[in-house]
Design a protein around this motif. Structure first.
Motif, PDB file in Angstrom:
ATOM      1  N   ALA A  20       0.827  -1.217   0.000  1.00 25.92           N
ATOM      2  CA  ALA A  20       0.000   0.000   0.000  1.00 25.92           C
ATOM      3  C   ALA A  20       0.859   1.264   0.000  1.00 25.92           C
ATOM      4  CB  ALA A  20      -0.956   0.000   1.188  1.00 25.92           C
ATOM      5  N   ASP A  33      -0.954   3.532  -3.576  1.00 26.81           N
ATOM      6  CA  ASP A  33      -1.306   2.217  -3.033  1.00 26.81           C
ATOM      7  C   ASP A  33      -0.605   1.070  -3.762  1.00 26.81           C
ATOM      8  OD1 ASP A  33      -3.089   3.283  -1.101  1.00 26.81           O
ATOM      9  OD2 ASP A  33      -4.602   3.538  -2.653  1.00 26.81           O
ATOM     10  N   THR A  35       1.375  -2.199  -4.280  1.00 25.39           N
ATOM     11  CA  THR A  35       1.618  -3.429  -3.541  1.00 25.39           C
ATOM     12  C   THR A  35       2.219  -4.460  -4.493  1.00 25.39           C
ATOM     13  OG1 THR A  35      -0.174  -3.064  -1.934  1.00 25.39           O
ATOM     14  CG2 THR A  35       0.557  -5.336  -2.270  1.00 25.39           C
ATOM     15  N   GLY A  70       1.937   3.444   3.909  1.00 22.74           N
ATOM     16  CA  GLY A  70       2.327   2.139   3.413  1.00 22.74           C
ATOM     17  C   GLY A  70       3.717   1.765   3.910  1.00 22.74           C
TER      18      GLY A  70
END
Length: 220
Positions: A20, A33, A35, A70
């Protein structure tokens, strides 16, 4: 007399886990975001259009930029100096000291508390700069300067090597030399993360490809 204690063995830096990851600069959400996970050695190529966030991602993975939210972990460890000292980065435009080619590499060695003239000779040979050791870095051609920047990065014996469009606008000879070194070192266990716009270069080098668009991972 007892033997001195063995130095602790550093844990591996892989896997790289990005969770994230968001980066906001001046109110602009530039990484969104993200990932993904990189598990194996080899060369991961990052591709995408201009403004996709490739260079920003590279700098964040290397700890030059701090994520707004994140996480980025290397081998389960958050980025700190113990992680970044085991990494090296070559930028699109070489950043060199106003010293000779040899002194540039020697300076990189000193950051690790080392000094080995033989290693310097070997690195100059690897990047095809034998005979240019005493040449001031600023007098080298653009391709030679970039090859010197790579040699200086390798002088720190990095486990992770970042290259941010390091062959963009270089002559074919310099590009081939850099690609050959990357391929060789990746085959020996170094993790290379390579940003490029060149699809053919990606096909030659990549063990996997991360595609970015508008600050997001669109395919891996």
């Amino acid at each position: 007399m007892s033997d001195p204690p063995l130095a602790p063995i550093a844990p591996p830096l892989l896997p790289l886990q990005v969770r994230a990851l968001t980066l906001v600069i001046d109110g602009n959400r530039l990484l969104k975001d993200m990932t993904f996970e990189l598990v194996s050695p080899g060369t991961t190529v990052i591709m995408g259009p201009n403004g996709a966030g490739k260079s920003l991602l590279l700098r964040t993975l290397h700890g030059l930029l701090q994520p707004t939210s994140g996480s980025v972990t290397w081998g389960g460890t958050q980025i700190d100096h113990r992680v970044t000292r085991r990494q090296a980065m070559v930028f699109q435009r070489p950043v060199l000291l106003r010293r000779t080619a040899r002194d540039n590499i020697a300076f990189a060695q000193k950051t690790r508390g080392e000094s080995d003239a033989g290693v310097i000779d070997d690195l100059l040979e690897r990047v095809r700069l034998t005979g240019h050791g005493m040449t001031p870095a600023r007098k080298l051609s653009g391709g030679e300067q970039q090859r010197l920047a790579l040699a200086r990065a390798l002088a720190t014996a990095p486990e992770i090597l970042f290259l941010d469009e390091a062959t963009a606008s270089l002559d074919p000879v310099s590009t081939r030399i850099i690609e050959d070194i990357v391929t060789t070192d990746a085959s020996k266990g170094m993790k290379v993360i390579f940003v490029t716009h060149n699809r053919h270069q990606a096909e030659r080098l990549a063990s996997d490809i991360l595609f970015l668009s508008d600050g997001e991972v669109c395919e891996h």
